[in-house]
Design an enzyme around this catalytic site. Structure first.
Site, mmCIF file in Angstrom:
data_model
loop_
_atom_site.group_PDB
_atom_site.id
_atom_site.type_symbol
_atom_site.label_atom_id
_atom_site.label_comp_id
_atom_site.label_asym_id
_atom_site.label_seq_id
_atom_site.Cartn_x
_atom_site.Cartn_y
_atom_site.Cartn_z
ATOM 1 C CB THR B 109 106.412 145.227 7.238
ATOM 2 O OG1 THR B 109 105.346 145.696 6.430
ATOM 3 C CG2 THR B 109 106.710 143.790 6.902
ATOM 4 N N GLY B 139 99.724 142.218 -0.124
ATOM 5 C CA GLY B 139 101.054 142.705 -0.464
ATOM 6 C C GLY B 139 102.040 141.566 -0.615
ATOM 7 C CB THR B 159 109.937 145.335 4.871
ATOM 8 O OG1 THR B 159 108.984 146.326 5.227
ATOM 9 C CG2 THR B 159 111.330 145.891 5.115
#
Lengths: 372, 239
Positions: B109, B139, B159
């Site tokens: 990410t 997510g 993240t």
């Protein structure tokens, strides 16, 4: 205060010229869902079970009406369906005796499940989410087209998967793996919404700046109605999108669930606020919230989470938090929400033309409403 | 692949999920924000929008690397969904390394937060998701308020383990603590990372309207860098 409390909603943004019979039917549907939740709460079901049940039960069979109905007010406590002896003179309840349980999710009166708003391609894309405030576990699904009970699939995601959010083909596959009830997508398409879609396209309702009135749209409706839009759709064509339920149970645990068939004439693949934790649904140990209305505005405002954050970080009451969320956080957007707090308060707030809702608390207070 | 962008001045945002052929997911998210009345498009609908907009698309195989395939095999073997990409380990120590590193390395990410010279704040995050995730899993990255958020107080990009970040509404939480409780950016971000998300699950980068920068994490490391106009800069991996 204390004690359990429950609220259900059937969407915000009601056509002011909705026929009276439809209004009455809506009240009946809301009350039926409410009473289902009340019975479950009286049987000591947990908050998360109750919110799922109330939103889900709609899928277990159609309503069977017995003959006749009567208006009732709480001066005659024996006719209150909850059996309460509340003598609140402010309540006026119109209800029908049911032969079997009536649903929200499959009630074509409310958009979600059967009666879903159709995408621009005429397809169905349903979303749902559920959150258990005591654990802050959550589950969400988007883009369903064959799953009969989106809210139960969201619950399965929460309980039976390592994830919080599944969508489209992956969600459909998960549904099949876990034996969720599957139907043909045509099950969710009703004539009324096919016509609505056509009208919405004609009204060129979804424009880049949807707050501008459609050019060249002529109508016999009053000027006020011409200007009233929800999500870029003229209010006369708009069908409230969503059903939701919030509960605080006898142990003070809060939970929220929201389920939607989407937005009429939306782009395929568009996801709104209903499945987004913090936007359309949120629950923690302080409160639970289910929101509905202009999805994009609710997302920007992280509306459901903000009610809880205002209570948690500013120490204000549920009512104050809801007022702030609706009147300040939504800015230009239109929407509504239902919320409960862990000490048994329940409230509805909205800045739209009406919101389908019903509320009840353990001490016998009950109300159902559409308008302000 | 998923991505999300938010403009803290206008509160406009754009998000995409389920992309498999779009080269620049974040640019598609920006197009959703600027060219549609919606915020979030996913899967086939997002791919169709990408084609309408003429953005660059490639064969999905473009995004599949031998390292990723090896990571997936390791994760399946360990019957685990990995927070992100570990180094594919070799030989006997493969399993041990995978467990030791599982959840702690952050490459998949990427995110950026910025405060410009006019005082505007913005945040952007883009991800390929979790190794061995279920098909269709979304997510925190595209969920406004979870992985990405910006308003007039701050811009945040988070993240880590998406599910943990979603339930803690991490990005919005930092901003809400500043707005409703009057905490500074550093205090708000530290509180969220230390108290609201289980250890090993998250990190974030954030900037505030008055030029504060913070990059807290509760994992063993986080790839990060920052710079301010007065000349301060930092690049780090570990604590």
């Amino acid at each position: 205060m204390g004690g359990w409390a429950i609220a259900v909603h059937g969407g915000a943004g009601i056509d002011p010229s909705l026929p009276l019979q439809r209004q009455e039917e809506a009240c009946q549907a809301l009350l039926s869902a409410l009473h289902l939740g009340i019975s479950a709460l009286r049987s000591a079901s947990s908050a998360v079970d109750v919110v799922e049940l109330v939103v889900l039960e709609s899928s277990k069979g159609r309503q069977k009406r017995s003959s006749g109905y009567w208006p009732c007010n709480c001066f005659r406590p024996n006719c209150c369906p909850c059996g309460s002896n509340s003598l609140d003179p402010c309540l006026w309840i119109l209800w029908i005796r049911f032969g079997s349980v009536r649903e929200l999710e499959l009630n074509p009166l409310f958009n979600s499940g059967c009666g879903s708003a159709l995408t621009a391609q005429g397809t169905v894309e349903m979303d749902a989410s559920i959150m258990d405030g005591s654990t802050r576990k959550c589950g969400a699904v988007s883009g369903l087209s064959t799953v009969k009970n989106p809210i139960s699939l969201a619950r399965l995601v929460m309980d039976k998967s390592p994830h919080a959010y599944l969508a489209f083909d992956g969600a459909e596959a998960f549904a099949r793996q876990h034996g969720a009830e599957i139907v043909d997508t045509s099950f969710f398409i009703i004539e009324e919404n096919v016509i609505r879609l056509k009208q919405a396209k004609e009204a060129k309702s979804i424009q880049f700046d949807y707050r501008l009135p459609s050019k060249g749209w002529d109508t016999c409706a009053s000027e006020a109605e011409q200007m009233v839009q929800m999500n870029g759709v003229p209010i006369s064509l708009y069908s409230p999108e969503t059903v939701g339920c919030v509960v605080v149970d006898a142990l003070g645990r809060c939970a929220a669930a929201t389920s939607t068939g989407g937005l009429i004439n939306k782009m395929c693949g568009r996801i709104g606020d209903s499945p987004l934790i913090g936007a359309g649904t949120y629950a923690c140990n302080i409160c639970a919230v289910s929101a509905t209305g202009e999805g994009e505005a609710i997302i920007r405002a992280t509306l459901a989470r903000d009610v809880a954050a205002l209570m948690e970080f500013k120490g204000i009451s549920l009512k104050e938090a809801v007022d702030c969320a609706i009147h300040e956080r939504l800015e230009d957007g239109k929407g509504g929400l239902i919320a409960v707090s862990n000490d048994g308060h329940v409230i509805c707030g909205f800045n739209t033309t009406g919101m389908f809702r019903a509320l009840a608390t353990e001490d016998g207070h009950m109300e159902v409403g559409l308008w302000d | 692949m998923e991505a999300c962008i938010m403009d803290g001045t206008t509160m406009k945002c754009g998000a995409v999920s389920g992309l498999s052929t779009v080269v620049n997911a974040i640019s598609l998210a920006r197009l959703v924000m600027e060219k549609t009345p919606h915020i979030y498009l996913a899967f086939d609908g997002a791919e169709a929008f990408a084609r309408e907009q003429g953005v660059e698309t490639v064969d999905p195989n473009h995004f599949v690397t031998p390292e990723n395939i090896e990571r997936l095999e390791q994760a399946k073997e360990a019957n685990r969904v990995q927070i992100d990409f570990t180094q594919p380990a070799k030989g006997d120590i493969r399993k041990e390394n995978a467990e030791a590193n599982g959840g702690d390395s952050q490459i998949g990410t990427v995110g950026c937060v910025a405060l410009d010279s006019h005082g505007n704040l913005a945040s952007a995050t883009s991800t390929g998701g979790l190794v061995n995730k279920m098909v269709g899993r979304i997510g925190d990255t595209p969920v406004i308020g979870a992985g990405t958020y910006a308003n007039s107080y701050c811009a945040v990009s988070a993240t880590g383990k998406g599910e943990a970040i979603i339930k803690a509404t991490v990005a919005r939480e930092v901003a809400a603590l500043m707005e409703y409780k009057g905490l500074s950016l550093k205090e708000a971000a530290a509180y969220v990372i230390e108290e609201k998300v289980a250890k090993g699950n998250a990190g974030l980068v954030a900037v505030s309207a008055n030029g504060e920068v913070t990059m807290p994490f509760n994992t063993t490391g986080m790839f990060r860098a920052c710079a301010t106009e007065d000349g301060h800069s930092e690049i780090s991996i570990w604590n």
